[in-house]
Design a protein around this motif. Structure first.
Motif, PDB file in Angstrom:
ATOM      1  N   GLY A 233     -20.783  23.234  16.359  1.00 19.46           N
ATOM      2  CA  GLY A 233     -19.289  23.672  16.480  1.00 19.46           C
ATOM      3  C   GLY A 233     -19.178  23.783  14.888  1.00 19.46           C
ATOM      4  N   LEU A 234     -19.477  22.602  14.175  1.00 16.44           N
ATOM      5  CA  LEU A 234     -19.271  22.648  12.961  1.00 16.44           C
ATOM      6  C   LEU A 234     -20.021  23.684  12.042  1.00 16.44           C
ATOM      7  CD1 LEU A 234     -17.763  21.139  10.541  1.00 16.44           C
ATOM      8  CD2 LEU A 234     -19.873  19.584  10.219  1.00 16.44           C
ATOM      9  N   ALA A 235     -21.301  23.671  12.332  1.00 13.04           N
ATOM     10  CA  ALA A 235     -22.067  24.643  11.534  1.00 13.04           C
ATOM     11  C   ALA A 235     -21.589  25.817  11.805  1.00 13.04           C
ATOM     12  CB  ALA A 235     -23.508  24.491  12.035  1.00 13.04           C
ATOM     13  N   GLY A 236     -21.100  26.255  13.226  1.00 10.99           N
ATOM     14  CA  GLY A 236     -20.494  27.683  13.656  1.00 10.99           C
ATOM     15  C   GLY A 236     -19.249  27.868  12.696  1.00 10.99           C
ATOM     16  N   GLU A 237     -18.305  26.976  12.738  1.00 13.79           N
ATOM     17  CA  GLU A 237     -17.113  27.179  11.714  1.00 13.79           C
ATOM     18  C   GLU A 237     -17.641  27.517  10.154  1.00 13.79           C
ATOM     19  OE1 GLU A 237     -13.961  27.465  12.577  1.00 13.79           O
ATOM     20  OE2 GLU A 237     -14.952  27.132  14.692  1.00 13.79           O
ATOM     21  N   PHE A 238     -18.553  26.644   9.663  1.00 12.43           N
ATOM     22  CA  PHE A 238     -19.119  27.214   8.449  1.00 12.43           C
ATOM     23  C   PHE A 238     -19.533  28.493   8.281  1.00 12.43           C
ATOM     24  CE2 PHE A 238     -19.625  22.457   7.169  1.00 12.43           C
ATOM     25  CZ  PHE A 238     -18.496  22.348   6.747  1.00 12.43           C
ATOM     26  N   SER A 239     -20.375  28.837   9.385  1.00 10.90           N
ATOM     27  CA  SER A 239     -21.208  30.192   9.474  1.00 10.90           C
ATOM     28  C   SER A 239     -20.130  31.411   9.740  1.00 10.90           C
ATOM     29  CB  SER A 239     -22.006  30.039  10.418  1.00 10.90           C
ATOM     30  OG  SER A 239     -23.042  29.083   9.917  1.00 10.90           O
ATOM     31  N   SER A 240     -19.110  30.943  10.372  1.00  9.22           N
ATOM     32  CA  SER A 240     -18.176  32.011  10.610  1.00  9.22           C
ATOM     33  C   SER A 240     -17.294  32.405   9.399  1.00  9.22           C
ATOM     34  CB  SER A 240     -16.988  31.528  11.851  1.00  9.22           C
ATOM     35  OG  SER A 240     -16.092  32.435  12.188  1.00  9.22           O
ATOM     36  N   GLU A 241     -17.121  31.548   8.598  1.00 13.31           N
ATOM     37  CA  GLU A 241     -16.290  31.762   7.139  1.00 13.31           C
ATOM     38  C   GLU A 241     -17.229  32.705   6.598  1.00 13.31           C
ATOM     39  OE1 GLU A 241     -15.978  27.920   5.420  1.00 13.31           O
ATOM     40  OE2 GLU A 241     -14.519  27.268   6.806  1.00 13.31           O
ATOM     41  N   LYS A 242     -18.653  32.817   6.758  1.00 13.45           N
ATOM     42  CA  LYS A 242     -19.433  34.013   6.259  1.00 13.45           C
ATOM     43  C   LYS A 242     -19.710  35.114   6.605  1.00 13.45           C
ATOM     44  CE  LYS A 242     -20.420  31.368   2.366  1.00 13.45           C
ATOM     45  NZ  LYS A 242     -19.857  31.394   1.247  1.00 13.45           N
ATOM     46  N   GLY A 243     -19.175  35.125   7.865  1.00 13.09           N
ATOM     47  CA  GLY A 243     -19.162  36.404   8.919  1.00 13.09           C
ATOM     48  C   GLY A 243     -20.722  36.642   9.376  1.00 13.09           C
ATOM     49  N   TYR A 244     -21.333  35.300   9.874  1.00 13.26           N
ATOM     50  CA  TYR A 244     -22.609  35.894  10.480  1.00 13.26           C
ATOM     51  C   TYR A 244     -22.286  36.028  11.747  1.00 13.26           C
ATOM     52  CZ  TYR A 244     -24.616  33.556   6.222  1.00 13.26           C
ATOM     53  OH  TYR A 244     -25.145  33.082   4.979  1.00 13.26           O
ATOM     54  N   THR A 245     -23.046  36.936  12.278  1.00 16.24           N
ATOM     55  CA  THR A 245     -23.164  37.450  13.591  1.00 16.24           C
ATOM     56  C   THR A 245     -23.711  36.257  14.707  1.00 16.24           C
ATOM     57  OG1 THR A 245     -25.129  38.776  13.408  1.00 16.24           O
ATOM     58  CG2 THR A 245     -23.096  39.889  12.911  1.00 16.24           C
ATOM     59  N   PHE A 246     -24.645  35.582  13.753  1.00 19.55           N
ATOM     60  CA  PHE A 246     -25.274  34.743  15.003  1.00 19.55           C
ATOM     61  C   PHE A 246     -24.432  33.619  15.497  1.00 19.55           C
ATOM     62  CE2 PHE A 246     -26.378  32.682  10.727  1.00 19.55           C
ATOM     63  CZ  PHE A 246     -25.750  31.763  10.985  1.00 19.55           C
ATOM     64  N   VAL A 247     -23.089  33.552  14.845  1.00 13.86           N
ATOM     65  CA  VAL A 247     -22.089  32.456  15.452  1.00 13.86           C
ATOM     66  C   VAL A 247     -22.105  32.624  16.942  1.00 13.86           C
ATOM     67  CG1 VAL A 247     -19.571  31.780  15.223  1.00 13.86           C
ATOM     68  CG2 VAL A 247     -21.044  32.514  13.336  1.00 13.86           C
TER      69      VAL A 247
END
Length: 179
Positions: free
Chosen positions: A33-47
């Motif tokens: 979940g934490l990794a997903g939040e950081f990744s979401s900030e970068k706009g990654y589709t893998f979220v």
């Protein structure tokens, strides 16, 4: 009093390996979940994939919380874990691996916040797998649960490398210290 119940209603000590595995799986979902939040900030589709993984980890937990030694058929049917999610992870791994440069050295957890959080998730995943394997070996959990966690750690590693590459961040490599 130091006891808790499994899904089957069986009372076991909180230190039982089933609850250890459940706790490690819960920690894994939180780390993802934490990794997903950081990744979401970068706009990654893998979220979206990470969210799906978190949902699958709920199913992993259900299987772990239903020891086969005390499960009735209704319990088993409700908490079974198929090979399909394992195969999906393998497809995701292949898809991202094809986009990465070959690995030529041992990678240290690094490569930006998204990458480092994914590496951390991978380490938590490996611990969860180590907790689940004895349950599978004892016939208490479905072997596909251990397979899923095994493939998930590989997926998280590949995704960490992918995030570092996409962000243009350098992956730190292991360098043997001089004696």
């Amino acid at each position: 009093k130091g006891f808790s119940s499994t899904f089957t209603g069986e009372r076991r000590p909180k230190g039982d390996r089933i609850f250890e595995a459940l706790g490690a799986t819960d920690e894994l979902s939180s780390a993802i979940g934490l990794a997903g939040e950081f990744s979401s900030e970068k706009g990654y589709t893998f979220v979206d994939q990470l969210h799906k993984v978190q949902c699958m980890l709920q199913d992993v937990g259900s299987n772990i919380a239903t020891p086969l030694s005390s499960a009735r058929e209704a319990h088993r049917k409700r908490t079974s874990f198929s090979e399909k999610p394992v195969l999906e992870l393998e497809q995701w791994i292949d898809s991202y691996s094809e986009q990465l440069p070959p690995l030529r050295a041992f990678i240290l957890p690094s490569g930006g916040r998204s990458s480092a959080a994914l590496h951390f998730s991978r380490a938590v995943c490996r611990r969860a797998e180590r907790c689940v394997v004895p349950l599978v070996q004892a016939g208490e959990a479905d072997p596909n649960v251990a397979k899923y966690l095994n493939r998930l750690s590989d997926y998280l590693f590949v995704l960490a490398r992918y995030a570092a590459m996409k962000e243009g961040k350098e992956e730190k490599i292991y360098i043997k210290p001089e004696p």
